[in-house]
Each structure stands twice: as structure tokens, then as C-alpha cells.
Design a protein around this motif. Structure first.
Motif, PDB file in Angstrom:
ATOM      1  N   ARG A 230     -10.743  44.780  97.503  1.00 49.06           N
ATOM      2  CA  ARG A 230     -11.581  44.627  96.279  1.00 49.06           C
ATOM      3  C   ARG A 230     -11.471  43.118  95.795  1.00 49.06           C
ATOM      4  O   ARG A 230     -12.658  42.594  95.251  1.00 49.06           O
ATOM      5  CB  ARG A 230     -11.124  45.779  95.246  1.00 49.06           C
ATOM      6  N   ALA A 231     -10.392  42.591  95.894  1.00 48.74           N
ATOM      7  CA  ALA A 231     -10.339  41.264  95.391  1.00 48.74           C
ATOM      8  C   ALA A 231     -11.051  40.224  96.210  1.00 48.74           C
ATOM      9  O   ALA A 231     -11.757  39.492  95.858  1.00 48.74           O
ATOM     10  CB  ALA A 231      -8.656  40.755  95.406  1.00 48.74           C
ATOM     11  N   ALA A 232     -11.055  40.475  97.387  1.00 47.81           N
ATOM     12  CA  ALA A 232     -12.036  39.607  98.372  1.00 47.81           C
ATOM     13  C   ALA A 232     -13.384  39.835  98.194  1.00 47.81           C
ATOM     14  O   ALA A 232     -14.127  38.797  98.034  1.00 47.81           O
ATOM     15  CB  ALA A 232     -11.578  40.038 100.059  1.00 47.81           C
ATOM     16  N   ALA A 233     -13.856  40.839  97.827  1.00 46.79           N
ATOM     17  CA  ALA A 233     -15.264  41.343  97.778  1.00 46.79           C
ATOM     18  C   ALA A 233     -15.506  40.619  96.150  1.00 46.79           C
ATOM     19  O   ALA A 233     -16.674  39.755  96.264  1.00 46.79           O
ATOM     20  CB  ALA A 233     -15.447  42.720  97.456  1.00 46.79           C
ATOM     21  N   ARG A 234     -14.727  40.771  95.277  1.00 47.30           N
ATOM     22  CA  ARG A 234     -15.112  39.951  93.988  1.00 47.30           C
ATOM     23  C   ARG A 234     -14.930  38.442  94.294  1.00 47.30           C
ATOM     24  O   ARG A 234     -15.897  37.773  93.611  1.00 47.30           O
ATOM     25  CB  ARG A 234     -14.139  40.146  93.018  1.00 47.30           C
TER      26      ARG A 234
END
Length: 402
Positions: free
Chosen positions: A177-181
Motif C-alpha cells: 500500500r505504501a509503494a502504491a501511494r
């Protein structure tokens, strides 16, 4: 190999298994289908918006996946894998289940899996080994999250990490999720630094309205490259925003009152409600003479109507999170709600698509839809594992209706 029991299956996974079975996915099929041939893959990737942030994703998440013996994959919005990254030995293992560039991991084609569920649900998903529908995939676990266009909030694709049992932990989901954000933030930065010509089409404010399946609408006011914090409206303000959002030329006070109230004599009440709403949204957004929203409107119900008009029933059903303001009795709202619901249902019955009917029948508004259950029975194969469930629901409704 672990076998799931009914008691241990999460509700989201159970829904996905039903959808997979209704779509005709064979649990014994080893590989996912290829829907993007190698000859077309390169051009499709180069033209895709996520190509601009793939190097960042590979550097941040892909390297971490390689180091822990996992695979990073990026799909487009239809479930086609555009990039699959890992060590040579892991990539060879992934080939055995068809987890390769150009394959399609939509649940209706590949069965229950994290990228497919993330596409359908629009949220982060973790799928553990035995939760996969196809048996060949049950030695793998995967975590996936959607990547959205920062300007329009439309779905661009899904970021996924796939590996063994050791990745089936909440920390993996948080990392993905952090990489997508981070990718979304980079796309937003490019948008804001793209100069006047790039921003010309997105100039000005936009009001986003979400009210499908909600009793109180969520409204957000966005500027180019930045989405505002959603505001929850009262039920009455939700009705007003919906009615004004569907009236391109605005409404007079009398016209709005007729659409809003079941009886007469409510003009003073309406003026008070409009004043409170104007104070909430701002004088520049809610205009009068006639009453109208003075900016671009983006509504979830409008998206479903457009998808239905374009013949994209799957997308329309995916975006339909429930009837329009289901508790409202305002005449104008009731008319809009029934028009959209009946149009969508008629298209569903005409489609003769068993998986779409199954998805509809598993919702709160479709569970007792006798005609849809009958239509589903007519199109599923006699040997389908779904047949017993469908027959049972029809028998239940026969008893209750009788």
C-alpha cells in the motif's frame, strides 16, 4: 495441502469463490489465461500511465521482493499483468500457474486471487494460500492494492507481491500500500509540474459526489492534482446535491421543492436548507436564480449511467454499490433511484451472464430477486457447482412468497 472449511473462510473470499464458480473457472486449471500477446505487450505497457512510475515501483518494492524470494507484479485495470519481476528461479515457478506478463488475473478468468479481488473491491487485499480458488495457486500467497489516477481517482491498475506463506502477514499489505501511494504521489507531482498546457483540461474545481448505497452523501471539492477531504452531508442536503447535480441548467425554487417534498408549503424550509448548504460548500459553488452547482460534477451514479449507456455492464455493476440514497422518499430522488436500478437490472437479465447474476444475487438488494435467481438457473450448466446453491435459493423464495 490445506483445505478450507466453511467456518474458516472469510466473507470476501467466499464471495470471490462464488464469483469464480459462476464465471466457469475450473479449479483444476493450472494456468491463468493469456489475454495480451507478446506482440502487443510492449506497446500496451509503453502507452500505460503506470509506465512512468514503474521504475520507482521496481526500485522500492521490486528489489525488496527479490531479496525475500517473492515476485512483484503490476496489472492494468482489466487484470492483465504488464510487469512481473523476480529472481529467475521464482519467475520459472510462477510460470507454472500462468503468473506471467500478459496473463489475466481477473477473478472471472483466474479465480480468487489478490490482484483480481483488489480490482473488483477497490481496496487492499491479502489472499493466503488455500484461499485461492484454483488448486495450482494454493501454494502461493499474495497481497495487492489498487493504484488510482490522482487527478480523476479512476483505477489505473493494481500493485501486487506474490510469494510463499511468509508474505501472508499484515506488514506485506502495508508495504504494498505504501509503494502504491508513493506511485500516486509521483503521478500527482508530474501533473502539477506539467505546465499550463497539461493542466488546461483539469483547470477549476470539481465536486465529487458519492451516494450509491449511502443514506448520507459524501461530497469532496477537488482542485487539479489534489482531492479534497470528503464531507458527509445530512440526508436532506444529500437529496438537494443529487437533484442539482442532475439538472445541468439548474432548478428554480418551485421546481426543486416539487422534486424534494411530498407535500406543499415547504418553500421556507427549503430556503433555510439551501442557506445551510451554501454555508457548507461555499458561495462560489452553490448559486441561485436558478439554483445550481457552478462547477464540474463527478458522481458515482453518473459513472454507472455512462458505463451502462456505453454497454459496459461489468463496469456498471462493479461501480453500483447500492441504490441511490436508499432511504430517501423525495419524489425526484425516488424517480432517479428506480430508473437507474431498473435499467441496470434489465441489462443484467438480458446479458445472460451467470457470474454477473451471481454477484447481483449476493447483494442486499439482489438476494431476494426471484427473477434473477430463475434467470441464473437457466444459464448455468447442469453440472455446475453453483446449481445446488441456486436451486436452494429459488426453493427458499418459493416458500417465502407462498
Amino acid at each position: 495441502m490445506t483445505t478450507l472449511t466453511t467456518e474458516s473462510m472469510r466473507a470476501q473470499v467466499a464471495d470471490s469463490w462464488h464469483l469464480s464458480a459462476a464465471a466457469g473457472v475450473d479449479a483444476e486449471t493450472a494456468q491463468a489465461p493469456i489475454t495480451l500477446e507478446a506482440s502487443d505487450l510492449r506497446d500496451h505497457r509503453e502507452a500505460h500511465p503506470l509506465a512512468r512510475v514503474f521504475p520507482l515501483l521496481d526500485d522500492v518494492l521490486g528489489q525488496a521482493a527479490r531479496e525475500c524470494g517473492a515476485i512483484m507484479a503490476v496489472s492494468d485495470a482489466s487484470g492483465q499483468l504488464l510487469w512481473v519481476c523476480g529472481t529467475p528461479s521464482m519467475l520459472r515457478k510462477a510460470e507454472r500457474i500462468g503468473f506471467v506478463e500478459g496473463s489475466n488475473w481477473d477473478e472471472r478468468m483466474a479465480g480468487t486471487n489478490a490482484p483480481g479481488m483488489a480490482l473488483r473491491l477497490g481496496q487492499s487485499v491479502l489472499v493466503r494460500g488455500s484461499e485461492h480458488f484454483r488448486r495450482s495457486v494454493q501454494q502461493w500467497s499474495c497481497a495487492a492494492t489498487p493504484i488510482l489516477d490522482p487527478a480523476s481517482s479512476t483505477l489505473l491498475g493494481v500493485l501486487d507481491v506474490t510469494g510463499g506463506d511468509d508474505i501472508a502477514v499484515p506488514q506485506t499489505t502495508a508495504m504494498v500500500r505504501a509503494a502504491a501511494r508513493m506511485a500516486e504521489a509521483e503521478l500527482a507531482r508530474e501533473l502539477l509540474s506539467g505546465g499550463p498546457q497539461q493542466l488546461a483540461g483539469a483547470a477549476g474545481l470539481q465536486v465529487g459526489i458519492e451516494l450509491l448505497g449511502r443514506h448520507e452523501a459524501l461530497v469532496s471539492v477537488s482542485t487539479p492534482g489534489r482531492r479534497g477531504t470528503p464531507i458527509r452531508l445530512t440526508p436532506r442536503h444529500s437529496e438537494i446535491v443529487l437533484l442539482l447535480g442532475t439538472a445541468s441548467h439548474g432548478l428554480s425554487g418551485d421546481e426543486l421543492a416539487v422534486l424534494l417534498y411530498e407535500d406543499d408549503g415547504a418553500s421556507s424550509t427549503l430556503r433555510a436548507e439551501l442557506n445551510r448548504l451554501r454555508h457548507l460548500l461555499g458561495d462560489e459553488l452553490l448559486l441561485s436564480r436558478p439554483y445550481r452547482l457552478a462547477t464540474t460534477i463527478a458522481g458515482d451514479w453518473l459513472a454507472v449511467e455512462a458505463q451502462l449507456a456505453a454497454g459496459d455492464l461489468r463496469a456498471a455493476l462493479r461501480g453500483y454499490r447500492g441504490p441511490v440514497l436508499p432511504r430517501s422518499t423525495a419524489p425526484g430522488v425516488v424517480r432517479l433511484r428506480e430508473r437507474l436500478h431498473h435499467s441496470l437490472r434489465a441489462a443484467l437479465l438480458a446479458s445472460r451472464e451467470a457470474d454477473l447474476m451471481s454477484a447481483w444475487a449476493r447483494t442486499a438488494w439482489g438476494a431476494d430477486d426471484y427473477e434473477v435467481w430463475l434467470a441464473q438457473r437457466d444459464v448455468i450448466a447442469p453440472a455446475s457447482p453453483m446449481r445446488a446453491l441456486v436451486e436452494g435459493q429459488i426453493a427458499r423464495l418459493d416458500r417465502e412468497l407462498a
